[in-house]
Design a protein around this motif. Sequence first.
Motif, PDB file in Angstrom:
ATOM      1  N   GLY A   1      61.695  34.420 -19.290  1.00  0.00           N
ATOM      2  CA  GLY A   1      61.577  33.142 -20.007  1.00  0.00           C
ATOM      3  C   GLY A   1      62.884  32.837 -20.711  1.00  0.00           C
ATOM      4  O   GLY A   1      63.822  33.650 -20.703  1.00  0.00           O
ATOM      5  N   SER A   2      62.949  31.673 -21.363  1.00  0.00           N
ATOM      6  CA  SER A   2      64.205  31.309 -22.046  1.00  0.00           C
ATOM      7  C   SER A   2      64.407  32.141 -23.298  1.00  0.00           C
ATOM      8  O   SER A   2      65.544  32.392 -23.711  1.00  0.00           O
ATOM      9  N   THR A   3      63.292  32.551 -23.922  1.00  0.00           N
ATOM     10  CA  THR A   3      63.386  33.192 -25.242  1.00  0.00           C
ATOM     11  C   THR A   3      64.287  34.425 -25.275  1.00  0.00           C
ATOM     12  O   THR A   3      65.136  34.532 -26.171  1.00  0.00           O
ATOM     13  N   PRO A   4      64.119  35.390 -24.351  1.00  0.00           N
ATOM     14  CA  PRO A   4      64.923  36.613 -24.506  1.00  0.00           C
ATOM     15  C   PRO A   4      66.358  36.511 -23.994  1.00  0.00           C
ATOM     16  O   PRO A   4      67.104  37.490 -24.103  1.00  0.00           O
TER      17      PRO A   4
ATOM     18  N   GLY B   1      49.754  30.697 -26.414  1.00  0.00           N
ATOM     19  CA  GLY B   1      49.441  32.000 -27.008  1.00  0.00           C
ATOM     20  C   GLY B   1      49.432  33.149 -26.012  1.00  0.00           C
ATOM     21  O   GLY B   1      49.071  34.275 -26.355  1.00  0.00           O
ATOM     22  N   HIS B   2      49.863  32.885 -24.755  1.00  0.00           N
ATOM     23  CA  HIS B   2      49.853  34.015 -23.812  1.00  0.00           C
ATOM     24  C   HIS B   2      50.973  34.993 -24.118  1.00  0.00           C
ATOM     25  O   HIS B   2      51.997  34.637 -24.693  1.00  0.00           O
ATOM     26  N   ILE B   3      50.735  36.254 -23.757  1.00  0.00           N
ATOM     27  CA  ILE B   3      51.816  37.249 -23.762  1.00  0.00           C
ATOM     28  C   ILE B   3      51.826  37.884 -22.382  1.00  0.00           C
ATOM     29  O   ILE B   3      50.772  38.188 -21.831  1.00  0.00           O
TER      30      ILE B   3
ATOM     31  N   LYS C   1      57.402  24.365 -15.310  1.00  0.00           N
ATOM     32  CA  LYS C   1      57.848  23.494 -14.199  1.00  0.00           C
ATOM     33  C   LYS C   1      59.319  23.121 -14.344  1.00  0.00           C
ATOM     34  O   LYS C   1      59.968  22.755 -13.373  1.00  0.00           O
ATOM     35  N   ARG C   2      59.854  23.262 -15.576  1.00  0.00           N
ATOM     36  CA  ARG C   2      61.268  22.923 -15.775  1.00  0.00           C
ATOM     37  C   ARG C   2      62.193  23.808 -14.936  1.00  0.00           C
ATOM     38  O   ARG C   2      63.327  23.432 -14.675  1.00  0.00           O
ATOM     39  N   PHE C   3      61.711  24.973 -14.541  1.00  0.00           N
ATOM     40  CA  PHE C   3      62.550  25.875 -13.751  1.00  0.00           C
ATOM     41  C   PHE C   3      62.477  25.576 -12.251  1.00  0.00           C
ATOM     42  O   PHE C   3      63.222  26.139 -11.467  1.00  0.00           O
TER      43      PHE C   3
ATOM     44  N   VAL D   1      57.798  24.078 -30.767  1.00  0.00           N
ATOM     45  CA  VAL D   1      56.785  24.112 -29.717  1.00  0.00           C
ATOM     46  C   VAL D   1      55.950  25.408 -29.776  1.00  0.00           C
ATOM     47  O   VAL D   1      54.827  25.457 -29.265  1.00  0.00           O
ATOM     48  N   LYS D   2      56.496  26.438 -30.449  1.00  0.00           N
ATOM     49  CA  LYS D   2      55.794  27.720 -30.561  1.00  0.00           C
ATOM     50  C   LYS D   2      55.037  27.867 -31.879  1.00  0.00           C
ATOM     51  O   LYS D   2      54.347  28.867 -32.104  1.00  0.00           O
ATOM     52  N   ALA D   3      55.162  26.889 -32.781  1.00  0.00           N
ATOM     53  CA  ALA D   3      54.630  27.067 -34.143  1.00  0.00           C
ATOM     54  C   ALA D   3      53.110  27.272 -34.164  1.00  0.00           C
ATOM     55  O   ALA D   3      52.605  28.115 -34.920  1.00  0.00           O
TER      56      ALA D   3
HETATM   57  P1  PGA Z   1      59.745  30.842 -22.854  1.00  0.00           P
HETATM   58  O1  PGA Z   1      58.381  31.471 -22.312  1.00  0.00           O
HETATM   59  O2  PGA Z   1      60.514  31.984 -23.408  1.00  0.00           O
HETATM   60  O3  PGA Z   1      60.400  30.262 -21.627  1.00  0.00           O
HETATM   61  O4  PGA Z   1      59.371  29.840 -23.873  1.00  0.00           O
HETATM   62  C1  PGA Z   1      57.724  32.402 -23.100  1.00  0.00           C
HETATM   63  C2  PGA Z   1      56.418  32.800 -22.459  1.00  0.00           C
HETATM   64  O5  PGA Z   1      55.850  31.969 -21.714  1.00  0.00           O
HETATM   65  O6  PGA Z   1      55.939  33.912 -22.717  1.00  0.00           O
END
Ligand code: PGA
Length: 241
Positions: A37-40, A137-139, A166-168, A201-203
């Motif tokens: 994902g983009s986060t890490p 909320g998925h992990i 879908k952005r990818f 968007v994650k809040a």
């Molecule tokens: P993101 O995805 O890092 O691209 O936001 C995180 C995830 O879906 O667990």
Amino acid sequence: MEIKVFETMQDASVAGAEIIASAMKGAGHFVLGLATGSTPVPLYRELARRNKGGELDFASVHSYNLDEYVGLDGSHPQSFRYFMDDNLFHHINIDPANTHVPSGTGGDHEADARAYDEMIEAEGGIDLQVLGIGNNGHIGFNEPDSVFHAGTHVVDLTDSTIDANKRFFERREDVPRHAITLGMGGIMRAKKVILLAFGAVKADAVRALVKGEVDPQCPASILQLHRDVTLLLDRAAASKL
Ligand code: PGA
């Protein structure tokens, strides 16, 4: 659960790299659970920077990724194997043979899932798991459900996840509908967990993770029951706490 809030995602990512570096220090054989994902991405950049600078050695690290799309092999640019090679493995001194991503292209996903769990168990479990969190909320790809799934398993991706990812892809129709993911048992058995979340968007998901009921409708909420979790958030992701 420890919650750390940073001005920027870069600061949070440096803190994440610091936690990983201290856990790896003197450990010898080390099992690192990784996420896509983009986060890490900034975290992986920081790990690669430290590796290049001689501060961090991945020679004894065995990595296990959380998940993979069903139907995409490692040569597909949107596969998580490709992502990991591109964003981390090709930039550090990890032995490629020690990097593991679930296979989404085998003939028997159930057997592959069991074998993945057995491999992790044979390594002595995951020492440190890196997580992101989905908007829902998925992990990993443990999607909102009526139950928590313990083992690695195949999931139907939800509309929310397909929309987020879908952005990818060129078109929404190209996003795979199924994935194979490490289950909650594998994640919860990790000795240490760091979860990164950035952006408004994650809040809501972060709030449900920290303050909601432990409920499989917010899979991340199970982390309330883990004894060594650190959340690394930027201000926007922490804004509803
Ligand atoms: P993101 O995805 O890092 O691209 O936001 C995180 C995830 O879906 O667990």
